[in-house]
Write an enzyme that holds these catalytic residues in place. Structure first.
Site, PDB file in Angstrom:
ATOM      1  CG  ASP A 190      14.446 -12.117  -3.428  1.00 37.13           C
ATOM      2  OD1 ASP A 190      13.872 -12.380  -2.161  1.00 37.13           O
ATOM      3  OD2 ASP A 190      14.000 -12.295  -4.500  1.00 37.13           O
ATOM      4  CB  CYS A 214       5.277  -0.843  14.340  1.00 37.98           C
ATOM      5  SG  CYS A 214       5.976  -1.318  12.723  1.00 37.98           S
ATOM      6  CB  CYS A 241      -4.192  -6.548   4.632  1.00 33.80           C
ATOM      7  SG  CYS A 241      -3.819  -7.824   3.407  1.00 33.80           S
ATOM      8  CB  CYS A 245      -0.054  -6.375  -3.110  1.00 35.57           C
ATOM      9  SG  CYS A 245      -1.333  -5.306  -2.510  1.00 35.57           S
ATOM     10  CB  CYS A 258       4.040   2.240   6.312  1.00 38.45           C
ATOM     11  SG  CYS A 258       5.126   2.345   7.530  1.00 38.45           S
TER      12      CYS A 258
END
Length: 384
Positions: A140, A194, A204, A246, A253
Site C-alpha cells: 500500500d 463486470c 456512488c 466508504c 457489487c
C-alpha cells in the site's frame, strides 16, 4: 548463483503457492517486471483532470516501472489476503447513543502490519530455497501500484469501482507484492468480469465514479473522510455517519454479496471499535485515541478527521441529545475545522438549544471560517 534451470522456477513457484496458506496468504500469483505502460497513460490523464487524492506517490515512473526499484527485477509476486465483510453482534445505533462506522478495510489489525508479517514469512521461505534471491516487498504505502500488479498477475480483474475483484474472494482483499530478480513463470491476467453491470457507478453517493474504473478522488467519500481540513456542506450530507472510508461501491457489487471470508482472527472486527458511539469520540485526547484506534488502519491520520466526522454523523442523525457535547467543541476546541463542523452540526439539528448555543458562540468566535459556518447555520434556521 541464480539457478538457470527453467523447471526449477516452475517447481519453486508451485511450492510457493502450496505454502502460501500456511503464512496466512489467500492468493498468490506472479507477473513479469515489465513496465505498466498503459497504467502510466491513465495516471497522466487522471492527474490532468485533477482527480488525484494527494495521498499517492507523485512520481508516476516509480508507480509504473518496477526496475526503478530493483534494476535486475524479473518478476512480481502478488499476494491477496481476504478480510471479513460482515460484523457479528453489531451494536445498535439509537437516539442519544448514535454510532459511526469504519469501512471494512479498517476492521481488525492494521492491514499494513498484517500483510508485512505475512510477506516476511514468505520471504524467509524463499530465501531458504534461493539464498541469492533479491526481494523487495511493498504494501500500500510502497510506490508501485498494488492494484496494477494484482490485475496483471491474475489475482482479479479491475472492477468498474476501481477495486481488484477476485472471483473467489471478491474485492474484500488486501494486496501486496514482492519485486524479485527470480525469473518465475508468470500467470495470466483474468478477463473483465463486470460485463454490463454498473451498480457501483449508480450507487456512488457523490458520483465520484465518473466512468468505469475512473475515480475522482476529490469527490470520493473514502478519501474525504481521511482529509484533515474543512469539508463543504454538500459532502457533509453525503458522508452520513461514516467515520473512515466508504464501502458503498463494494457492498452493491454482485460478486461481493455472498462473500464473507473469516480465515484470519486478527482481522475480525471489534464492534465497539468499528461501530463506536459518536459522542465519546468528541472528548478523546491523543492518548485515548491511540488506545482505542491505534491498532486500526483508521488511526494513520490521527484523531482530527475521526472527530470531525463524528460531528458530521451527529449532525446527520439530528441527535438533539448530543447538543451539549457539540456545543463544547464549538466553544472550546482549538481546531477551527472542528469548531466549524460543530456549528454545521448544531444548525443541522436545529433544536432551540442548538440555536442558542450557535448565537452564544457567534459573539465570542474570532476565526473567519468558523464565523462563516455559524452564520450559515443560523441563516438555515431562518430559511427553514
Amino acid at each position: 548463483m541464480m539457478e538457470n534451470n527453467k523447471q526449477f522456477w516452475i517447481e519453486l513457484k508451485n511450492d510457493m503457492i502450496d505454502a502460501a496458506p500456511r503464512f496466512g496468504i489467500d492468493q498468490l500469483k506472479v507477473t513479469t517486471a515489465e513496465p505498466f505502460t498503459e497504467l502510466k497513460e491513465r495516471l497522466i490523464r487522471h492527474r490532468e483532470r485533477g482527480h488525484e487524492s494527494g495521498f499517492e506517490e507523485p512520481d508516476l515512473d516509480l508507480r509504473t516501472e518496477p526496475t526503478l526499484h530493483m534494476s535486475d527485477a524479473k518478476s512480481l509476486i502478488a499476494i491477496a489476503v481476504a478480510y471479513p465483510s460482515k460484523m457479528k453482534n453489531a451494536p445498535v445505533s439509537e437516539p442519544g447513543k448514535r454510532r459511526g462506522i469504519l469501512s471494512r478495510s479498517a476492521w481488525g489489525e492494521d492491514y499494513h502490519q498484517a500483510l508485512r508479517r505475512r510477506i516476511a514469512k514468505l520471504s524467509e521461505w524463499i530465501m531458504e530455497r534461493v539464498p541469492d534471491a533479491k526481494l523487495l516487498s511493498m504494501v500500500d504505502t510502497g510506490a508501485l501500484s498494488d492494484r496494477a500488479v494484482a490485475e496483471r498477475a491474475g489475482i482479479g480483474w479491475s472492477g468498474k469501482n476501481c477495486s481488484i475483484i477476485s472471483p473467489e474472494l471478491g474485492s474484500w482483499i488486501y494486496l501486496g507484492e514482492i519485486i524479485t530478480n527470480m525469473p518465475l513463470p508468470p500467470d495470466q491476467a483474468l478477463p473483465d468480469g463486470c460485463g454490463d453491470c454498473t451498480l457501483c457507478i449508480d450507487a456512488c453517493p457523490t458520483e465520484a465514479l465518473v466512468g468505469p474504473g475512473q475515480l475522482n478522488s476529490q469527490r470520493c467519500i473514502s478519501f474525504i473522510t481521511q482529509t484533515k481540513g474543512f469539508v463543504d456542506d454538500e459532502m457533509k450530507l453525503k458522508i452520513g455517519n461514516r467515520l473512515y472510508g466508504c464501502d458503498t461501491c463494494q457492498i452493491v457489487c454482485p460478486v461481493n454479496r455472498k462473500i464473507d471470508i473469516r480465515r484470519h482472527p486478527e482481522l475480525e472486527p471489534d464492534p465497539e471499535i468499528v461501530k463506536p458511539l459518536l459522542r465519546p469520540l468528541l472528548k478523546l485526547g491523543n492518548r485515548e485515541f491511540k488506545e482505542k484506534f491505534g491498532t486500526s488502519s483508521a488511526a494513520w491520520r490521527g484523531r482530527k478527521p475521526i472527530q470531525r466526522n463524528a460531528l458530521i454523523g451527529l449532525g446527520n442523525f439530528r441527535d438533539a441529545e448530543s447538543v451539549p457535547d457539540i456545543a463544547d467543541v464549538l466553544r472550546a476546541d482549538p481546531r477551527p475545522e472542528l469548531r466549524a463542523t460543530a456549528a454545521w452540526a448544531l444548525g443541522r439539528i436545529g433544536s432551540e438549544e442548538a440555536i442558542e448555543r450557535l448565537q452564544e458562540a457567534r459573539s465570542e468566535e474570532k476565526d473567519v471560517d468558523v464565523l462563516s459556518a455559524i452564520d450559515r447555520a443560523l441563516d438555515k434556521q431562518q430559511k427553514d
